[in-house]
Design a protein around this motif. Structure first.
Motif, PDB file in Angstrom:
ATOM      1  N   ASP A  87      85.773  20.254 -35.151  1.00  0.00           N
ATOM      2  CA  ASP A  87      86.104  21.679 -35.029  1.00  0.00           C
ATOM      3  C   ASP A  87      85.764  22.203 -33.641  1.00  0.00           C
ATOM      4  N   GLN A  97      80.218  16.320 -42.916  1.00  0.00           N
ATOM      5  CA  GLN A  97      79.948  17.670 -42.417  1.00  0.00           C
ATOM      6  C   GLN A  97      79.644  17.637 -40.919  1.00  0.00           C
ATOM      7  N   TYR A 135      87.908  19.478 -47.058  1.00  0.00           N
ATOM      8  CA  TYR A 135      88.382  19.494 -45.674  1.00  0.00           C
ATOM      9  C   TYR A 135      88.796  18.104 -45.171  1.00  0.00           C
ATOM     10  N   THR A 170      88.364  20.993 -31.096  1.00  0.00           N
ATOM     11  CA  THR A 170      89.717  21.531 -31.246  1.00  0.00           C
ATOM     12  C   THR A 170      89.763  23.048 -31.139  1.00  0.00           C
ATOM     13  N   SER A 171      88.595  23.664 -30.948  1.00  0.00           N
ATOM     14  CA  SER A 171      88.531  25.115 -30.802  1.00  0.00           C
ATOM     15  C   SER A 171      89.195  25.548 -29.500  1.00  0.00           C
ATOM     16  N   LYS A 187      82.930  17.143 -39.180  1.00  0.00           N
ATOM     17  CA  LYS A 187      83.700  18.392 -39.158  1.00  0.00           C
ATOM     18  C   LYS A 187      83.224  19.320 -38.051  1.00  0.00           C
ATOM     19  N   GLU A 188      81.913  19.440 -37.880  1.00  0.00           N
ATOM     20  CA  GLU A 188      81.368  20.294 -36.822  1.00  0.00           C
ATOM     21  C   GLU A 188      81.821  19.815 -35.450  1.00  0.00           C
ATOM     22  N   ASP A 193      92.229  11.715 -37.273  1.00  0.00           N
ATOM     23  CA  ASP A 193      91.066  12.354 -36.648  1.00  0.00           C
ATOM     24  C   ASP A 193      89.787  11.554 -36.846  1.00  0.00           C
ATOM     25  N   ILE A 252      90.882  17.482 -41.832  1.00  0.00           N
ATOM     26  CA  ILE A 252      90.582  16.279 -41.054  1.00  0.00           C
ATOM     27  C   ILE A 252      91.358  15.101 -41.638  1.00  0.00           C
TER      28      ILE A 252
END
Length: 239
Positions: free
Chosen positions: A118, A111, A26, A121-122, A114-115, A49, A2
């Motif tokens: 993620d 955290q 991360y 961007t999946s 990040k979830e 980001d 990130i």
């Protein structure tokens, strides 16, 4: 990884958050600044980001900054003032950290970031560089839409209309979800009811955006979206 930007008008506060970022595997610190206006330029120059953003700053407050970037990056507020919490969450920020920020609280916020990042961007998100998949206006109907064929997107109450030349593709989704699935490098929201491909913008005349294709479309530049739109245009202007 990130990519992070820290904006705070007090350098000691920046130093604390920067030290925290270094501890989290991360996260990667891309830049810091004490000037929110410089922060706007950094967002256009670099691949950011996540922003750790103070609220009370001269020139441009954190709340005004979030409105100006219009969802280009995720934001975590870092502030000494709790009274802005409700305003912050109304702007869809990820978290609100009160100074002095404990590292455990910082870690919990990152955290969560990040979830969210993620998930967006999946590959399951449905967006690709050259096409998107949308749910049609009836159950079980899926439509593949080529990115380079989109003239503009219009919000219409409970669904959106994707205009591709003479075709109007209707999808049972809201503008916010569709906006988040599109690349901010290719599309920009200009009004609560309009998203346009950046490559299809021919000119701006006052509050009217004129498109290269479908130039008869009446696309309005909304006041809320004006700062981010004009900053994007200036960043591409030849001097």
């Amino acid at each position: 990884m990130i990519q992070c930007l820290i904006i705070d008008d007090e350098q000691p506060a920046i130093n604390i958050i920067a030290a925290y970022v270094e501890k989290v595997p991360y996260l990667k610190l891309v830049a810091t600044t004490t000037d929110p206006l410089e922060g706007l330029s950094l967002i256009n120059e670099k691949d950011i980001d996540l922003i750790f953003l103070d609220i009370q700053m001269p020139g441009l407050t954190g709340l005004e900054f979030v409105k100006a970037i219009n969802g280009k990056c995720k934001v975590i507020f870092t502030t000494a003032y709790s009274q802005y919490a409700l305003d912050g969450f109304d702007l869809d920020i990820i978290d609100y950290l009160l100074k002095p920020v404990p590292f455990t609280r910082f870690l919990k916020a990152t955290q969560k970031a990040k979830e969210i990042i993620d998930a967006q961007t999946s590959p399951k998100a449905g967006a690709h560089e050259d096409f998107i998949i949308i749910q049609g206006d009836s159950k079980g109907k899926l439509i593949k839409v080529e990115i380079n064929e989109i003239d503009y997107i219009e919000g219409m109450r409970n669904y959106v209309a994707i205009i591709c030349g003479d075709r109007k593709l209707l999808s049972l989704m809201n503008m916010k979800d569709l906006e988040e699935s599109l690349s901010s490098k290719q599309f920009i929201r200009v009004h609560k009811s309009f998203i346009v491909p950046i490559a299809n913008i021919a000119a701006v005349d006052g509050n009217a955006i004129i498109l290269k294709r479908n130039n008869k479309a009446e696309i309005i530049l909304g006041n809320v979206y004006r700062p981010a739109f004009l900053e994007m245009m200036r960043s591409r202007m030849i001097h």
